[in-house]
Design a protein around this motif. Sequence first.
Motif, PDB file in Angstrom:
ATOM      1  N   LYS A 216       0.850  -1.189   0.000  1.00  0.00           N
ATOM      2  CA  LYS A 216       0.000   0.000   0.000  1.00  0.00           C
ATOM      3  C   LYS A 216       0.892   1.248   0.000  1.00  0.00           C
ATOM      4  N   GLY A 217       0.584   2.175  -0.882  1.00  0.00           N
ATOM      5  CA  GLY A 217       1.335   3.418  -0.966  1.00  0.00           C
ATOM      6  C   GLY A 217       2.527   3.376  -1.904  1.00  0.00           C
ATOM      7  N   ASP A 218       2.898   2.191  -2.384  1.00  0.00           N
ATOM      8  CA  ASP A 218       4.014   2.072  -3.321  1.00  0.00           C
ATOM      9  C   ASP A 218       3.678   2.719  -4.657  1.00  0.00           C
ATOM     10  N   THR A 219       4.691   3.244  -5.297  1.00  0.00           N
ATOM     11  CA  THR A 219       4.607   3.716  -6.676  1.00  0.00           C
ATOM     12  C   THR A 219       5.791   3.103  -7.418  1.00  0.00           C
ATOM     13  N   LEU A 220       5.757   3.142  -8.723  1.00  0.00           N
ATOM     14  CA  LEU A 220       6.927   2.652  -9.460  1.00  0.00           C
ATOM     15  C   LEU A 220       8.162   3.446  -9.068  1.00  0.00           C
ATOM     16  N   TRP A 221       7.968   4.753  -8.835  1.00  0.00           N
ATOM     17  CA  TRP A 221       9.087   5.598  -8.431  1.00  0.00           C
ATOM     18  C   TRP A 221       9.664   5.136  -7.091  1.00  0.00           C
ATOM     19  N   SER A 222       8.806   4.940  -6.085  1.00  0.00           N
ATOM     20  CA  SER A 222       9.308   4.546  -4.758  1.00  0.00           C
ATOM     21  C   SER A 222       9.963   3.162  -4.802  1.00  0.00           C
ATOM     22  N   ILE A 223       9.426   2.265  -5.628  1.00  0.00           N
ATOM     23  CA  ILE A 223      10.013   0.935  -5.772  1.00  0.00           C
ATOM     24  C   ILE A 223      11.379   1.041  -6.459  1.00  0.00           C
ATOM     25  N   GLY A 224      11.459   1.878  -7.492  1.00  0.00           N
ATOM     26  CA  GLY A 224      12.726   2.085  -8.183  1.00  0.00           C
ATOM     27  C   GLY A 224      13.793   2.636  -7.259  1.00  0.00           C
ATOM     28  N   VAL A 225      13.426   3.639  -6.450  1.00  0.00           N
ATOM     29  CA  VAL A 225      14.385   4.225  -5.517  1.00  0.00           C
ATOM     30  C   VAL A 225      14.789   3.202  -4.449  1.00  0.00           C
ATOM     31  N   GLU A 226      13.811   2.494  -3.903  1.00  0.00           N
ATOM     32  CA  GLU A 226      14.104   1.513  -2.850  1.00  0.00           C
ATOM     33  C   GLU A 226      15.098   0.453  -3.322  1.00  0.00           C
ATOM     34  N   HIS A 227      14.927   0.008  -4.566  1.00  0.00           N
ATOM     35  CA  HIS A 227      15.774  -1.068  -5.088  1.00  0.00           C
ATOM     36  C   HIS A 227      16.937  -0.559  -5.934  1.00  0.00           C
ATOM     37  N   GLY A 228      16.987   0.756  -6.178  1.00  0.00           N
ATOM     38  CA  GLY A 228      18.063   1.319  -6.987  1.00  0.00           C
ATOM     39  C   GLY A 228      18.030   0.830  -8.416  1.00  0.00           C
ATOM     40  N   VAL A 229      16.824   0.801  -9.003  1.00  0.00           N
ATOM     41  CA  VAL A 229      16.668   0.364 -10.397  1.00  0.00           C
ATOM     42  C   VAL A 229      15.882   1.404 -11.183  1.00  0.00           C
ATOM     43  N   SER A 230      16.129   1.454 -12.461  1.00  0.00           N
ATOM     44  CA  SER A 230      15.471   2.405 -13.348  1.00  0.00           C
ATOM     45  C   SER A 230      13.966   2.166 -13.410  1.00  0.00           C
ATOM     46  N   VAL A 231      13.212   3.237 -13.258  1.00  0.00           N
ATOM     47  CA  VAL A 231      11.755   3.145 -13.394  1.00  0.00           C
ATOM     48  C   VAL A 231      11.396   2.706 -14.814  1.00  0.00           C
ATOM     49  N   LEU A 232      12.144   3.179 -15.794  1.00  0.00           N
ATOM     50  CA  LEU A 232      11.882   2.771 -17.179  1.00  0.00           C
ATOM     51  C   LEU A 232      12.107   1.268 -17.347  1.00  0.00           C
ATOM     52  N   ASP A 233      13.143   0.735 -16.702  1.00  0.00           N
ATOM     53  CA  ASP A 233      13.384  -0.711 -16.755  1.00  0.00           C
ATOM     54  C   ASP A 233      12.285  -1.476 -16.028  1.00  0.00           C
ATOM     55  N   LEU A 234      11.810  -0.937 -14.904  1.00  0.00           N
ATOM     56  CA  LEU A 234      10.700  -1.564 -14.183  1.00  0.00           C
ATOM     57  C   LEU A 234       9.468  -1.667 -15.077  1.00  0.00           C
ATOM     58  N   LYS A 235       9.161  -0.574 -15.774  1.00  0.00           N
ATOM     59  CA  LYS A 235       8.013  -0.578 -16.680  1.00  0.00           C
ATOM     60  C   LYS A 235       8.200  -1.608 -17.785  1.00  0.00           C
ATOM     61  N   GLU A 236       9.385  -1.634 -18.364  1.00  0.00           N
ATOM     62  CA  GLU A 236       9.634  -2.532 -19.493  1.00  0.00           C
ATOM     63  C   GLU A 236       9.560  -3.998 -19.089  1.00  0.00           C
TER      64      GLU A 236
END
Length: 195
Positions: free
Chosen positions: A32-52
């Motif tokens: 709850k409350g997660d966004t792709l941005w917060s997940i990307g920052v937490e794991h140190g991974v590109s949001v664009l890569d997460l989307k892809e």
Amino acid sequence: MFKVIKTVAVGLFALISFQFSTDITKAYTVNKGDTLWSIGVEHGVSVLDLKEINKKNTMHVREGEYLHIPESITSSERDLLERLVSSEAEGESYAGKVAVATVVLNRVSSSEFPNTINEVIYDVSATGNPSFSPVMDGSIHEPADAQSKKAVKEALAFEGMGSGSLFFYNPAIATNHWISTRETTSVIGNHVFAK
């Protein structure tokens, strides 16, 4: 006998497939409350890569959704980048630290520079000097501060979405005036960023 061999072969294939898939990604369940941005920052991974990798057309995620987290840089690369940011952007704002890390990542992606974080950081300029002053003065070997570590994770999440800055300099102390001929992308604190 055939049934035993088949069972062993299927089990071995499943083990190999599982090992292969865990090397590529990690599993993550959206909270709850997660966004792709917060997940990307937490794991140190590109949001664009997460989307892809998750075949997402939007930035929207749902609580309970299962996501694949792609591999990012190695822990030794991250440590080196954090130490560079800490020493190169000492006294700069958090945004300035993110921008310095972003320059290194942009250089890795650019055909004008080496292909790895280590090679970019230890690259020697046309003048024969290291491109980054902390390499020259040895401060690159000092441990990174907490803010620089966080800034590197944010830069990794931001990767591929910025203005393409490849350089930064402090105009008050810069001795190479070639850099001022490059297109300015932003000014943050004492640093001018350019491409």
